[in-house]
Design an enzyme around this catalytic site. Structure first.
Site, PDB file in Angstrom:
ATOM      1  N   ASP A  20       0.828  -1.213   0.000  1.00  0.00           N
ATOM      2  CA  ASP A  20       0.000   0.000   0.000  1.00  0.00           C
ATOM      3  C   ASP A  20       0.865   1.268   0.000  1.00  0.00           C
ATOM      4  O   ASP A  20       2.000   1.253   0.470  1.00  0.00           O
ATOM      5  CB  ASP A  20      -0.904  -0.023   1.237  1.00  0.00           C
ATOM      6  N   HIS A  37       2.218   3.491  -8.957  1.00  0.00           N
ATOM      7  CA  HIS A  37       1.967   2.056  -9.178  1.00  0.00           C
ATOM      8  C   HIS A  37       3.113   1.430  -9.970  1.00  0.00           C
ATOM      9  O   HIS A  37       3.526   0.304  -9.706  1.00  0.00           O
ATOM     10  CB  HIS A  37       0.643   1.848  -9.916  1.00  0.00           C
ATOM     11  N   LEU A 131      10.024 -21.045  -4.252  1.00  0.00           N
ATOM     12  CA  LEU A 131       9.146 -20.049  -3.617  1.00  0.00           C
ATOM     13  C   LEU A 131       7.807 -20.094  -4.335  1.00  0.00           C
ATOM     14  O   LEU A 131       7.759 -20.114  -5.566  1.00  0.00           O
ATOM     15  CB  LEU A 131       9.744 -18.635  -3.752  1.00  0.00           C
TER      16      LEU A 131
HETATM   17  C1  IPE Z   1      -5.533  -2.519  -0.048  1.00  0.00           C
HETATM   18  O1  IPE Z   1      -5.191  -1.184  -0.215  1.00  0.00           O
HETATM   19  C2  IPE Z   1      -5.464  -3.239  -1.355  1.00  0.00           C
HETATM   20  C3  IPE Z   1      -4.132  -3.384  -1.932  1.00  0.00           C
HETATM   21  C4  IPE Z   1      -2.994  -2.970  -1.435  1.00  0.00           C
HETATM   22  C5  IPE Z   1      -4.121  -4.065  -3.177  1.00  0.00           C
HETATM   23  P1  IPE Z   1      -6.289  -0.044  -0.422  1.00  0.00           P
HETATM   24  O2  IPE Z   1      -5.523   1.221  -0.521  1.00  0.00           O
HETATM   25  O3  IPE Z   1      -7.193  -0.389  -1.521  1.00  0.00           O
HETATM   26  O4  IPE Z   1      -7.089  -0.138   0.945  1.00  0.00           O
HETATM   27  P2  IPE Z   1      -7.839   0.975   1.783  1.00  0.00           P
HETATM   28  O5  IPE Z   1      -8.773   1.688   0.854  1.00  0.00           O
HETATM   29  O6  IPE Z   1      -6.798   1.883   2.322  1.00  0.00           O
HETATM   30  O7  IPE Z   1      -8.519   0.217   2.863  1.00  0.00           O
HETATM   31  C1  IPE Z   2      -1.670   0.323  -3.303  1.00  0.00           C
HETATM   32  O1  IPE Z   2      -1.454   1.681  -3.361  1.00  0.00           O
HETATM   33  C2  IPE Z   2      -1.970  -0.288  -4.648  1.00  0.00           C
HETATM   34  C3  IPE Z   2      -3.378  -0.626  -4.854  1.00  0.00           C
HETATM   35  C4  IPE Z   2      -4.320  -0.570  -3.959  1.00  0.00           C
HETATM   36  C5  IPE Z   2      -3.752  -1.059  -6.171  1.00  0.00           C
HETATM   37  P1  IPE Z   2      -2.653   2.739  -3.318  1.00  0.00           P
HETATM   38  O2  IPE Z   2      -3.069   3.035  -4.714  1.00  0.00           O
HETATM   39  O3  IPE Z   2      -3.728   2.282  -2.431  1.00  0.00           O
HETATM   40  O4  IPE Z   2      -1.909   3.994  -2.702  1.00  0.00           O
HETATM   41  P2  IPE Z   2      -2.480   5.001  -1.634  1.00  0.00           P
HETATM   42  O5  IPE Z   2      -2.954   4.192  -0.473  1.00  0.00           O
HETATM   43  O6  IPE Z   2      -3.589   5.751  -2.306  1.00  0.00           O
HETATM   44  O7  IPE Z   2      -1.308   5.858  -1.273  1.00  0.00           O
HETATM   45 MG    MG Z   3      -4.053   2.495  -0.461  1.00  0.00          MG
END
Ligand code: IPE
Ligand code: IPE
Ligand code: MG
Length: 249
Positions: A20, A37, A131
């Site tokens: 995240d 990303h 793995l």
């Molecule tokens: C969780 O992150 C999903 C992934 C890392 C793929 P999100 O950014 O979507 O989750 P919330 O919205 O903070 O709960």
């Molecule tokens: C995690 O990063 C990747 C996915 C959920 C696909 P985020 O896109 O949630 O990044 P933040 O949380 O907005 O910084």
């Molecule tokens: Mg996120």
């Protein structure tokens, strides 16, 4: 210069990571979210290599949740094309390094071309055993349980047959042990629909570091922290005075 492998007192068999913070990593640099990303795929290789080096057997990466489909179309499309790029770029090396790729979630929501690529990578690597890299893409823990219940009903499972082991066998993760350690980057303290059944007794490690900055050294710190945890599973720790627990006396 190659770095020496640290010695861990105990190594988790299964590490799962909620990757995240890509969006905030990009925002902090004045970049579009997709740049975050993309940056988040550049450290994948080093985390996979370090996992192999440290003897981790299962690495599950949460890349896209069932709820992430609700993001703007442009971001969803960008994430899908990044998945395609990662498969194209990494699968050959993963295979050569003995990595078995698995998927948990719903591939049927992907385009037929991308689905075929993922399935080909799964097929190509299916006999590798260094793995197991489990990619959670279009994955949701609640959805997984709903699918399991539906399948049990379809299979005519009788009430007396239902126990924890049967439920395990109906999940996407059926051949994968429960995660010992779950790492979440970016400081959020929530599960976000990840492995909600399987994480019943997982240890959590949350770091403020955004995913694109999470590196080998950060993984080492998480593993060292894990090695200090006392996993009691609802029981009590063996006492030092216990005849079976060490120093009697
Ligand atoms: C969780 O992150 C999903 C992934 C890392 C793929 P999100 O950014 O979507 O989750 P919330 O919205 O903070 O709960
Ligand atoms: C995690 O990063 C990747 C996915 C959920 C696909 P985020 O896109 O949630 O990044 P933040 O949380 O907005 O910084
Ligand atoms: Mg996120």
């Amino acid at each position: 210069m190659t770095e020496s492998t640290p010695v861990f007192e105990i190594i988790p068999a299964h590490v799962a990571i909620i990757m995240d913070g890509n969006g905030r990593w990009a925002a902090a640099r004045g970049l579009p979210r997709l740049a975050g990303h993309r940056a988040g795929t550049e450290n994948l290789r080093r985390i996979i290599d370090a996992s192999i080096e440290f003897g981790i057997r299962h690495l599950t990466l949460y890349a896209f949740s069932t709820e992430n489909w609700g993001r703007p179309r442009e971001e969803v499309d960008g994430l899908l094309s990044i998945l395609q790029e990662v498969i194209d770029r990494e699968v050959k090396d993963l295979h050569e390094n003995g990595v078995r790729l698995r998927h948990i979630g719903h591939l049927e929501h992907l385009s037929p071309g991308l689905r075929t690529k993922v399935n080909e990578a799964i097929e190509l690597t299916k006999n590798n055993d260094r793995l197991s890299l489990n990619l959670a893409f279009s994955y949701g823990g609640r959805d997984e349980i709903v699918c399991a219940v539906r399948q049990m009903i379809e299979d005519g499972i009788e009430i007396e047959q239902v126990d924890e082991s049967l439920v395990n066998n109906y999940l996407f993760t059926k051949d994968i042990p429960d995660p010992d350690l779950i790492i979440r980057t970016s400081g959020e303290m929530r599960i976000s629909n990840f492995l909600i059944w399987q994480s019943a007794y997982s240890e959590w490690y949350i770091t403020p570091t955004f995913w694109p900055d999470f590196d080998r050294q950060q993984l080492i710190i998480a593993l060292q922290e894990y090695a200090r945890r006392d996993r009691r599973y609802g029981r009590i720790s063996p006492s030092p005075c216990d005849p079976d627990g060490g120093d009697a006396g």
